[in-house]
Design a protein around this motif. Structure first.
Motif, PDB file in Angstrom:
ATOM      1  N   LEU A 138       3.399   1.375  -5.729  1.00  0.00           N
ATOM      2  CA  LEU A 138       2.954   2.627  -5.118  1.00  0.00           C
ATOM      3  C   LEU A 138       3.278   2.607  -3.642  1.00  0.00           C
ATOM      4  N   PRO A 139       3.725   3.724  -3.086  1.00  0.00           N
ATOM      5  CA  PRO A 139       3.916   3.752  -1.635  1.00  0.00           C
ATOM      6  C   PRO A 139       2.571   3.502  -0.963  1.00  0.00           C
ATOM      7  N   THR A 140       2.544   2.519  -0.082  1.00  0.00           N
ATOM      8  CA  THR A 140       1.281   2.155   0.573  1.00  0.00           C
ATOM      9  C   THR A 140       0.679   3.351   1.296  1.00  0.00           C
ATOM     10  N   SER A 141       1.537   4.155   1.917  1.00  0.00           N
ATOM     11  CA  SER A 141       1.031   5.279   2.704  1.00  0.00           C
ATOM     12  C   SER A 141       0.255   6.253   1.809  1.00  0.00           C
TER      13      SER A 141
ATOM     14  N   PHE B 227      -1.147   5.603  -0.952  1.00  0.00           N
ATOM     15  CA  PHE B 227      -2.331   4.897  -1.415  1.00  0.00           C
ATOM     16  C   PHE B 227      -3.453   4.986  -0.387  1.00  0.00           C
ATOM     17  N   ILE B 228      -3.100   4.767   0.859  1.00  0.00           N
ATOM     18  CA  ILE B 228      -4.094   4.739   1.927  1.00  0.00           C
ATOM     19  C   ILE B 228      -4.546   6.147   2.295  1.00  0.00           C
TER      20      ILE B 228
ATOM     21  N   LEU C 185      -6.622   6.551  -2.601  1.00  0.00           N
ATOM     22  CA  LEU C 185      -6.553   6.294  -4.046  1.00  0.00           C
ATOM     23  C   LEU C 185      -7.232   4.973  -4.391  1.00  0.00           C
TER      24      LEU C 185
ATOM     25  N   TYR D 185       2.859  10.560  10.130  1.00  0.00           N
ATOM     26  CA  TYR D 185       1.472  10.180   9.867  1.00  0.00           C
ATOM     27  C   TYR D 185       0.726  11.403   9.348  1.00  0.00           C
TER      28      TYR D 185
ATOM     29  N   GLU E 228      -1.715  -5.822  -0.052  1.00  0.00           N
ATOM     30  CA  GLU E 228      -1.352  -6.549  -1.261  1.00  0.00           C
ATOM     31  C   GLU E 228       0.062  -7.084  -1.289  1.00  0.00           C
TER      32      GLU E 228
ATOM     33  N   SER F  55      -5.971  -2.113   0.945  1.00  0.00           N
ATOM     34  CA  SER F  55      -4.816  -1.886   1.819  1.00  0.00           C
ATOM     35  C   SER F  55      -5.228  -0.953   2.934  1.00  0.00           C
ATOM     36  N   TYR F  56      -4.901  -1.328   4.160  1.00  0.00           N
ATOM     37  CA  TYR F  56      -5.279  -0.432   5.256  1.00  0.00           C
ATOM     38  C   TYR F  56      -4.108  -0.062   6.127  1.00  0.00           C
ATOM     39  N   GLY F  57      -2.996  -0.812   6.061  1.00  0.00           N
ATOM     40  CA  GLY F  57      -1.920  -0.552   6.998  1.00  0.00           C
ATOM     41  C   GLY F  57      -0.663  -0.129   6.287  1.00  0.00           C
ATOM     42  N   ALA F  58      -0.116   0.998   6.657  1.00  0.00           N
ATOM     43  CA  ALA F  58       1.080   1.488   5.986  1.00  0.00           C
ATOM     44  C   ALA F  58       2.302   1.254   6.860  1.00  0.00           C
TER      45      ALA F  58
ATOM     46  N   GLN G  17       6.481  -1.072   3.069  1.00  0.00           N
ATOM     47  CA  GLN G  17       6.692  -1.704   1.766  1.00  0.00           C
ATOM     48  C   GLN G  17       5.728  -1.065   0.788  1.00  0.00           C
ATOM     49  N   PRO G  18       6.202  -0.762  -0.424  1.00  0.00           N
ATOM     50  CA  PRO G  18       5.223  -0.250  -1.389  1.00  0.00           C
ATOM     51  C   PRO G  18       4.270  -1.364  -1.814  1.00  0.00           C
ATOM     52  N   LEU G  19       3.118  -0.940  -2.242  1.00  0.00           N
ATOM     53  CA  LEU G  19       2.171  -1.861  -2.850  1.00  0.00           C
ATOM     54  C   LEU G  19       2.777  -2.230  -4.200  1.00  0.00           C
TER      55      LEU G  19
ATOM     56  N   GLY H  73      -7.076   2.030  -1.313  1.00  0.00           N
ATOM     57  CA  GLY H  73      -6.513   2.350  -0.021  1.00  0.00           C
ATOM     58  C   GLY H  73      -7.677   2.576   0.935  1.00  0.00           C
ATOM     59  N   PHE H  74      -7.541   2.103   2.159  1.00  0.00           N
ATOM     60  CA  PHE H  74      -8.608   2.354   3.130  1.00  0.00           C
ATOM     61  C   PHE H  74      -8.022   2.914   4.414  1.00  0.00           C
ATOM     62  N   TRP H  75      -8.634   3.969   4.905  1.00  0.00           N
ATOM     63  CA  TRP H  75      -8.155   4.619   6.122  1.00  0.00           C
ATOM     64  C   TRP H  75      -9.367   4.970   6.972  1.00  0.00           C
TER      65      TRP H  75
END
Lengths: 396, 396
Positions: free
Chosen positions: A307-310, A312-313, A317, B90, B280, B296-299, B303-305, B321-323
């Motif tokens: 999954l694209p991390t972005s 996801f965050i 999700l 962003y 991850e 996951s907090y940083g995009a 890199q994809p998860l 995901g955490f933001w």
């Protein structure tokens, strides 16, 4: 047929197990009176089309001991995970048994074997002392993981099976497939997000047995589904079938790749965000709304979850792994019974049915050699994707 | 310097904005009396090293309106996400302002600009009518997302800032970095799993600002950490630094790739399963115990998860995901205040400190051209990874 030629089509395991080999070779078409029961066994992990073999075992003649039952298997599904178990790459590992009643050779002391199969429907022949919950003629499903269901009959501890409720409402195939696919679908739809009527779910692999159960269980609750399937020749027919089951929309991955289609989806969901998704792919995740949950249940594709991390965050999700075996292990007997009753109720109300099935019968008269060839042929065809249907074994 | 040469180092946006260009060219070293305040602005998304420019604006002379405060910025961090915001990739997008007090050109009516910066510490100069919660001299941090903090002073609505509690216990740098990195670390350690003393957490990017905060906040609670960092020249020094902060173990990814090391980890954790993981990677996920959570907090890495589906399903993992921005948006003012108090308390108890910092000062006497070059140089160096430290801007 020379000995060497026959040996060459036998599994490597059998070649190293002289007693099995000699039985197969020396009595290739035996119809010995002692052969009254049969099991599909293997001694080493590997490709099911190579390592599986049919093994004749004595029939059960003793009365079952206390808290045990003598059961005769009616139908035993072949589930995709069974292949992984035989390959030795599945986390649930069966234990070998040397208690198949054979006096020598495979299944006897010193020659333990794995019996294949995890799911199965059986009928009670007789029960041991102190068994109150079961009686002759009852239908039971095997609830103990990986205890071996590809056989014709067996003595089982009563705690390893569960009585099928409302037997009269079910076909054999419906009862035989009660414990793996429909519960997976049901739990995924209930354990992660509280879905209300009108909510949206997207799933891929929508034509799988679990996928079809998801469609039906969702439809029964008024939950809308977007169902992704691979492109194929008879696509229109498949779309019709899934729509008839209750699918709100059926799309191919190719169609989903089209931006116009994704815009159309927004129209379908009328801006309502999609709250739950199935096995993950980036494309699917893009469809999901904020705070949505993704649930993965099938590791067969061997593709990593990516999954694209972005996404996801920033969409907040949550991704979950779901494994029905684990669910069974961590829940009480009451919860397990409750789940089975719920599934049976849906079937009885005609809201849930099995996918198309194909029963592979292994007849009483077939020799072990012939039966072995039949069973290996089934797995060869399965690995080549030649079955569109759920395969169930019936060992006479 | 010819006009054409200067234009070539200006951002494309500025080249298309004649008033800005002429200002820069016609008064390259102006020390006009009107220049008393400054903002770092941009008009189009792009590479910060190209699109950012320093803009002189009139100082604030009016008394703030009711419910507003006049604040002077003391320190404004450059966070990695700020770069993504300027690039336009962003999800939080600032809005342009034409209210910078300029009579013509950038920042005036018809010529709106973005002011850079999301996080910042400011001191209250004066307050408007009806403002009870703040008084002259108070320290405040900006809580409104993407409202522009890279400037020397501004009139702000009081609801967009929060008073820094226990100012006497904090350095300027500690106060300026209160709202992004330490809360991210704190919330990740508290919102997903209830961690108890002796529990294990594994994180990668352990040397980042968030990573260092994770180490310290975990250590303060007796939670053990395995910290993954990239291999580098001064590795021993880094390991010492992180260990001093409270890291239980520090490992490079190369070390983790060694099976013997992974066995050693099992010894460290004494069979206790690791319950929480950071950004991850497959390698990290392998370390996790059953039912563990990955956050996951940083995009930034883009890199994809990616996780093996089997691991995900059979270990019953949950990935989140955490933001932090989303956290702020969805929580009450009381919860936000509570979080800040908790972070300040940890700092006051010397259990949490900022990472190493570097303050980039832009002096009063610098021309806009010179200041623009300074700020672009900072971002060029940042993009080349030349800063090991957290950079904070100080606009005199």
């Amino acid at each position: 047929m020379s000995v060497s030629r026959l040996a060459s089509v036998l599994p490597r395991a059998a070649r190293h197990a002289p007693s099995a080999l000699s039985r197969l070779i020396l009595r290739p078409f035996s119809t010995s009176k002692a052969r009254l029961a049969r099991a599909i066994v293997y001694t080493e992990n590997g490709d099911p089309a190579s390592v599986l073999q049919a093994l004749t075992i004595p029939d059960v003649t003793n009365k079952p001991p206390p808290s045990h039952a003598h059961v005769r298997f009616l139908l035993s599904p072949i589930n995709p995970a069974d292949i992984n178990v035989i390959e030795g790459v599945y986390p649930s590992r069966p234990t070998k048994t040397d208690n198949l009643g054979t006096r020598e050779g495979l299944g006897s002391e010193g020659h333990p074997v794995f019996v294949g199969g995890n799911e199965g429907l059986a009928q009670v022949v007789s029960v041991g002392e102190g068994v109150e919950a079961l009686r002759e003629g009852d239908w039971v499903v095997v609830t103990k993981q990986q205890s071996g269901t590809w056989m014709s009959e067996r003595i089982v501890p009563v705690v390893d099976v569960a009585k099928v409720p409302r037997r009269e409402a079910l076909t054999e195939a419906q009862a035989a497939t009660l414990t793996v696919n429909p519960p997976t679908a049901y739990n995924m739809l209930h354990d992660f997000v509280e879905l209300k009527e009108g909510d949206w779910v997207v799933q891929n692999g929508a034509n799988s047995a679990v996928g079809q159960a998801v469609i039906q269980i969702a439809a029964a609750k008024g939950i809308k589904t977007i169902n992704l399937v691979r492109n194929r020749e008879n696509l229109d027919e498949l779309k019709q079938t899934l729509t008839k089951l209750g699918a709100t929309h059926v799309l191919t991955y190719d169609e989903l790749a089209d931006k116009a289609v994704r815009e159309k989806i927004k129209g379908w969901t009328k801006g309502k965000e999609i709250r739950l998704g199935g096995k993950e792919t980036t494309m699917m995740a893009r469809l999901l709304g904020k705070d949505a949950h993704l649930v993965s249940y099938g590791a067969m594709s061997k593709q990593p979850l990516s999954l694209p991390t972005s996404l996801f965050i920033f969409k907040n999700l949550t991704a979950h792994g779901f494994w029905q075996s684990q669910w069974y292990k961590t829940r009480s007997a009451e919860e397990r019974d409750e789940l089975m009753k719920t599934i049976v109720q849906l079937i009885a109300e005609k809201k849930l049915d099995t996918p198309e099935i194909e029963v592979v019968k292994i007849g009483k008269e077939e020799s072990d050699t012939a039966a072995s060839e039949t069973i290996r042929g089934v797995f060869k065809a399965l690995s080549e994707g030649k079955y569109g249907k759920k395969v169930l074994l019936k060992l006479d």
